[in-house]
Scaffold this motif. Structure first.
Motif, PDB file in Angstrom:
ATOM      1  N   GLN A   3       0.846  -1.191   0.000  1.00 61.96           N
ATOM      2  CA  GLN A   3       0.000   0.000   0.000  1.00 61.96           C
ATOM      3  C   GLN A   3       0.885   1.247   0.000  1.00 61.96           C
ATOM      4  O   GLN A   3       1.195   1.786   1.055  1.00 61.96           O
ATOM      5  N   LEU A   6       0.759   4.824   2.372  1.00 57.74           N
ATOM      6  CA  LEU A   6      -0.017   4.594   3.589  1.00 57.74           C
ATOM      7  C   LEU A   6       0.605   5.304   4.797  1.00 57.74           C
ATOM      8  O   LEU A   6      -0.110   5.845   5.632  1.00 57.74           O
ATOM      9  N   GLU A  11      -3.848   7.921  -0.324  1.00 51.10           N
ATOM     10  CA  GLU A  11      -4.557   6.760  -0.850  1.00 51.10           C
ATOM     11  C   GLU A  11      -4.114   6.513  -2.287  1.00 51.10           C
ATOM     12  O   GLU A  11      -4.535   7.209  -3.208  1.00 51.10           O
TER      13      GLU A  11
END
Length: 67
Positions: A3, A6, A11
């Motif tokens: 991710q 993060l 996002e």
């Protein structure tokens, strides 16, 4: 999956199937100022350790396949 962004509350789209997370600050801390104060050498040592660990596992799998 990994991710990206993060740690700085961004996002972004997930990348890959597997990820390894190295924590360099306090658990749950998402303060960008704290992340900027982490020494690059600490991050690099952690990355070296992760790479070496992956390499050791690959060698173990290769040896196990021979036996």
């Amino acid at each position: 999956a990994l991710q990206p962004g993060l740690g700085v509350s961004k996002e972004l789209e997930a990348v890959g199937d597997i990820s390894i997370t190295g924590i360099v600050g306090g658990a749950g801390s998402r303060d960008p100022v704290m992340l900027q104060s982490v020494r690059l050498s600490m991050v690099m040592k952690m990355a070296d350790c992760i790479c070496e660990s992956i390499s050791l596992v690959e060698r173990f799998w290769e040896n196990a396949a021979i036996i």
